[in-house]
Design an enzyme around this catalytic site. Structure first.
Site, mmCIF file in Angstrom:
data_model
loop_
_atom_site.group_PDB
_atom_site.id
_atom_site.type_symbol
_atom_site.label_atom_id
_atom_site.label_comp_id
_atom_site.label_asym_id
_atom_site.label_seq_id
_atom_site.Cartn_x
_atom_site.Cartn_y
_atom_site.Cartn_z
ATOM 1 N N GLN A 167 -44.184 9.826 9.961
ATOM 2 C CA GLN A 167 -45.192 9.224 10.718
ATOM 3 C C GLN A 167 -46.551 9.081 10.094
ATOM 4 O O GLN A 167 -47.013 8.222 9.767
ATOM 5 C CB GLN A 167 -45.042 9.499 12.211
ATOM 6 C CG GLN A 167 -45.796 8.479 13.202
ATOM 7 C CD GLN A 167 -45.230 8.824 14.597
ATOM 8 O OE1 GLN A 167 -44.314 9.505 14.976
ATOM 9 N NE2 GLN A 167 -45.788 7.984 15.458
ATOM 10 N N ASP A 168 -47.265 10.313 10.072
ATOM 11 C CA ASP A 168 -48.087 10.681 9.440
ATOM 12 C C ASP A 168 -48.506 11.977 8.840
ATOM 13 O O ASP A 168 -47.631 12.748 9.044
ATOM 14 C CB ASP A 168 -49.600 10.189 10.483
ATOM 15 C CG ASP A 168 -49.738 11.266 11.520
ATOM 16 O OD1 ASP A 168 -48.741 12.043 11.622
ATOM 17 O OD2 ASP A 168 -50.647 11.227 12.182
ATOM 18 N N PRO A 169 -49.619 12.072 8.119
ATOM 19 C CA PRO A 169 -49.455 13.455 7.336
ATOM 20 C C PRO A 169 -49.669 14.588 8.397
ATOM 21 O O PRO A 169 -50.323 14.398 9.351
ATOM 22 C CB PRO A 169 -50.708 13.154 6.189
ATOM 23 C CG PRO A 169 -50.982 11.528 6.223
ATOM 24 C CD PRO A 169 -50.515 11.224 7.466
#
EC number: 3.2.2.27
Length: 229
Positions: A66-68
């Site tokens: 999804q995101d870092p």
């Protein structure tokens, strides 16, 4: 004789997209945030690591995040991976548990997944940056528009790809994967909140290799070396 895959690169399939105004606006936004003193992960040089380490023509497996990671020294541009010397976060620990249960490989003392990337496993986050300590803080700056384009370009890939979609967010991306030559495996997210609901026991690593074998593509060596540079 060269195949179509060998003649295509990320530059040829994404070059026009990078000229779109929104893409430059993303880069400008991130640059301004850094200039304003905000800590943004991953470092600038690592933002596109997934594409740098896994060439378009080499992609065999896609794992979507999804995101870092938003903690210090964790994110380096590969979904779920952390830098050498940084403890594996809980989701990655569960990935390793499943890998061990599935294939019997030993659980490594690190969470650096570059070996996978270099074998053709594209470790792609939907958002490629995040502000320190603020998960999903860059989820709405249109990174998803660019990374959706990455997925669409892989849908057009001339060779079969195995997509591992973990969790509802990743599974929504299955609508972008319409080419019947590809294979999609779905499971709950490896997060401690959901891993016991079906990620643990999904056997996606052996299944991915079986599918790659059936498609005439080389299998992935999922075992991670104990020493990393």
């Amino acid at each position: 004789m060269t195949t179509m895959a060998e003649t295509q690169t990320w530059q040829t399939v994404l070059g026009e997209e990078k000229q779109e105004p929104y893409f430059q606006e993303i880069l400008d936004f991130v640059k301004k945030e850094r200039k304003a003193g905000k800590i943004i992960y991953p470092p600038q040089k690592d933002i596109f690591n997934a594409l740098k380490l896994t060439p378009y023509e080499a992609v065999k497996v896609v794992i979507l995040g999804q995101d870092p990671y938003h903690g210090p020294n964790q994110a380096h541009g590969l979904a779920f991976s952390v830098r050498p010397g940084v403890p594996a976060p809980p989701s990655l620990q569960n990935i390793f548990k499943e890998l061990h249960a599935d294939l019997g490989v030993s659980i490594p003392s690190h969470g650096f997944l570059e070996k996978w990337a270099k074998q053709g496993v594209l470790l792609l986050n939907a958002a490629l940056t995040v502000e320190a300590g603020k998960p999903q803080s860059h989820a709405n700056i249109e990174w998803h528009r660019f990374t959706d384009k990455v997925i669409e370009s892989l849908n057009d890939h001339p060779e079969g790809i195995v997509f591992l979609l973990w969790g509802s967010y990743a599974q929504k991306k299955s609508q972008l994967i319409t080419n019947l030559r590809h294979r999609i495996l779905k499971a709950p997210h490896p997060s401690p909140l959901s891993a016991a609901r079906g990620f643990l026991g999904c056997r996606h690593f052996s299944k991915a290799n079986q599918l790659l074998h059936e498609m005439g593509r080389g299998e992935i060596d999922w075992a991670l070396d104990e020493k990393v540079s």
